[in-house]
Scaffold this active site. Sequence first.
Site, PDB file in Angstrom:
ATOM      1  NE  ARG A  60      -2.422  -1.639   3.296  1.00 21.73           N
ATOM      2  CZ  ARG A  60      -2.196  -2.911   3.624  1.00 21.73           C
ATOM      3  NH1 ARG A  60      -2.580  -3.863   2.822  1.00 21.73           N
ATOM      4  NH2 ARG A  60      -1.604  -3.219   4.752  1.00 21.73           N
ATOM      5  CD  GLU A  97       3.065 -10.194  15.857  1.00 24.94           C
ATOM      6  OE1 GLU A  97       2.069 -10.915  15.955  1.00 24.94           O
ATOM      7  OE2 GLU A  97       3.065  -8.970  16.017  1.00 24.94           O
TER       8      GLU A  97
END
Length: 172
Positions: A60, A97
Site C-alpha cells: 500500500r 513477532e
Amino acid sequence: MDLKSLIRDIPDFPKPGILFRDITTLLRDAAGLRHAIDSLADKLDGAGLNAEYIVGIESRGFIIGAALAYKLGIGFIPVRKPGKLPSLVHSVEYELEYGMDKLEVHQDALQPGSRVLIVDDLIATGGTASATAKLVQQIGCELVGFGFIVELRDLAGRRNLPDVPIVALVEY
C-alpha cells in the site's frame, strides 16, 4: 474532511484479536483519496524536508507513495519483498513477532547522499518502516522523514524510528 469515516475496521484480521484498519475504502473514494494525498503533501512539504525521492513500502505504500511523489514532483522508489525485483539489490533482514523478513531495493535506485522520505499507508509497531530506514541509510542516503495515512498510537511505532519528522494524518 473526516478521513476516519472512510477507513473501515475489520475485526480479527489477519488473526483473532487484531482490529485491522483497512484503507481500501479510503482509496476507492475519489474525494477522500485526493484529500489524503493533498493533505499529506502539504504537511510534508510544510516540514521543509526537501526530499528528492519517496521510498514506498510494499504494497500500500506504493499507492500512497507514488501519488505523493507525483504531487511533490519527486521520484518514487519501491521497496519490495524478496525476489520481486529483476536487478541487483540491496537488502535488509528484520525481525517480526513471528520470525524474520527481508526488504529489497535495486542497487541503482538511489545514490548515496540522496534525500529520502519513507511512505507507507500505516505505522503500527514500526518494524517495517524501521527496516526500510536501515536499508536507506545502509545505501548512504539521508533519511529526511516518514509519511503515513494512519498511525496506531497505542503500538508506539514512533519509538522504533529514527529521530526525523513523522507525519500521520489519522491517529487511532
